[in-house]
Design an enzyme around this catalytic site. Structure first.
Site, short mmCIF file in Angstrom:
data_model
loop_
_atom_site.label_atom_id
_atom_site.label_comp_id
_atom_site.label_asym_id
_atom_site.label_seq_id
_atom_site.Cartn_x
_atom_site.Cartn_y
_atom_site.Cartn_z
N GLU A 44 0.83 -1.21 0.00
CA GLU A 44 0.00 0.00 0.00
C GLU A 44 0.86 1.26 0.00
O GLU A 44 2.09 1.19 0.10
CB GLU A 44 -0.95 -0.07 1.19
CG GLU A 44 -1.88 -1.28 1.06
CD GLU A 44 -2.90 -1.42 2.16
OE1 GLU A 44 -2.77 -0.74 3.21
OE2 GLU A 44 -3.84 -2.22 1.96
N ASN A 45 0.16 2.39 -0.14
CA ASN A 45 0.86 3.66 -0.26
C ASN A 45 0.02 4.75 0.40
O ASN A 45 -1.22 4.69 0.35
CB ASN A 45 1.07 3.98 -1.75
CG ASN A 45 2.05 5.10 -1.96
OD1 ASN A 45 1.74 6.27 -1.80
ND2 ASN A 45 3.27 4.73 -2.32
N CYS A 53 -1.96 -4.77 -5.65
CA CYS A 53 -2.46 -6.04 -5.10
C CYS A 53 -1.37 -7.12 -5.14
O CYS A 53 -0.42 -7.05 -5.95
CB CYS A 53 -3.64 -6.52 -5.92
SG CYS A 53 -5.16 -5.62 -5.64
N GLU A 55 -1.69 -10.19 -6.26
CA GLU A 55 -1.70 -10.93 -7.54
C GLU A 55 -0.88 -10.17 -8.59
O GLU A 55 -0.18 -10.77 -9.40
CB GLU A 55 -3.14 -11.10 -8.06
CG GLU A 55 -4.05 -11.90 -7.15
CD GLU A 55 -4.82 -11.03 -6.15
OE1 GLU A 55 -4.23 -10.05 -5.63
OE2 GLU A 55 -5.97 -11.35 -5.88
N CYS A 89 -7.67 -7.69 -10.68
CA CYS A 89 -6.74 -8.83 -10.67
C CYS A 89 -7.29 -10.02 -11.45
O CYS A 89 -6.53 -10.77 -12.05
CB CYS A 89 -6.38 -9.21 -9.24
SG CYS A 89 -5.21 -8.03 -8.53
N1 THU Z 1 -6.01 -6.71 -2.35
C1 THU Z 1 -5.16 -7.60 -2.95
O1 THU Z 1 -3.95 -7.61 -2.70
N2 THU Z 1 -5.69 -8.46 -3.85
C2 THU Z 1 -7.02 -8.51 -4.18
O2 THU Z 1 -7.37 -9.16 -5.12
C3 THU Z 1 -7.99 -7.78 -3.36
C4 THU Z 1 -7.43 -6.63 -2.62
C5 THU Z 1 -5.44 -5.74 -1.42
C6 THU Z 1 -5.45 -4.32 -1.89
C7 THU Z 1 -5.38 -3.56 -0.59
O3 THU Z 1 -3.99 -3.47 -0.21
C8 THU Z 1 -6.08 -4.46 0.39
O4 THU Z 1 -6.15 -5.73 -0.20
C9 THU Z 1 -7.47 -4.00 0.76
O5 THU Z 1 -8.23 -3.76 -0.38
#
Ligand code: THU
Length: 131
Positions: A44-45, A53, A55, A89
């Site tokens: 995150e940022n 994400c 994936e 994703c």
């Molecule tokens: N997130 C993922 O890494 N993959 C997904 O397919 C769903 C969401 C992450 C994005 C964000 O850092 C956190 O989950 C909450 O949305």
């Protein structure tokens, strides 16, 4: 490789997530047609939309490894139903998938659901539509 090893690898990825804003760690593990594995976590940022994400990271790693065919992708979160890929994703997985590509939703306890990408993204748009 036994599935327990894949679960251990995706959990290791999830535990590396950088999630100070959502506190929702996700790990992803791509297994390619060659049997190689590539992992990623969400990062995150402070400028929220700039996060990515798990994936996305795993797929980028696969491409850097010179591979383009996803046989399976494990997605782990701490949710009891397992990690569920977001819409973006699903499309990113679609780019490197075929009819048999499996998406395996995991919680820390193990596999919760086994799906085909086609279940998650029916009637999808892909590279062949541009040819
Ligand atoms: N997130 C993922 O890494 N993959 C997904 O397919 C769903 C969401 C992450 C994005 C964000 O850092 C956190 O989950 C909450 O949305």
């Amino acid at each position: 490789m036994h599935e327990d090893n894949y679960i251990a690898l995706v959990k290791e990825a999830m535990n590396k997530a950088y999630v100070p804003y959502s506190n929702y760690p996700v790990g992803a593990l791509v297994v390619t047609d060659n049997g190689n594995t590539y992992s990623g976590c969400n990062v995150e940022n402070a400028s929220y939309p700039e996060g990515h994400c798990a994936e996305t990271a795993a797929i980028a790693s696969m491409v850097m490894g010179g591979e383009k065919n996803i046989r399976m992708i494990y997605v782990m979160s701490k949710n009891d139903q397992g990690g569920c890929p977001c819409g973006g994703c699903r499309q990113r997985i679609r780019e490197f998938s075929d009819i048999d590509t499996q998406v395996i939703l995991c919680s820390p306890g193990g596999v919760q659901q086994r799906l085909l990408l086609a279940d998650l993204l029916p009637n999808s748009f892909g590279p062949e539509h541009l040819l």
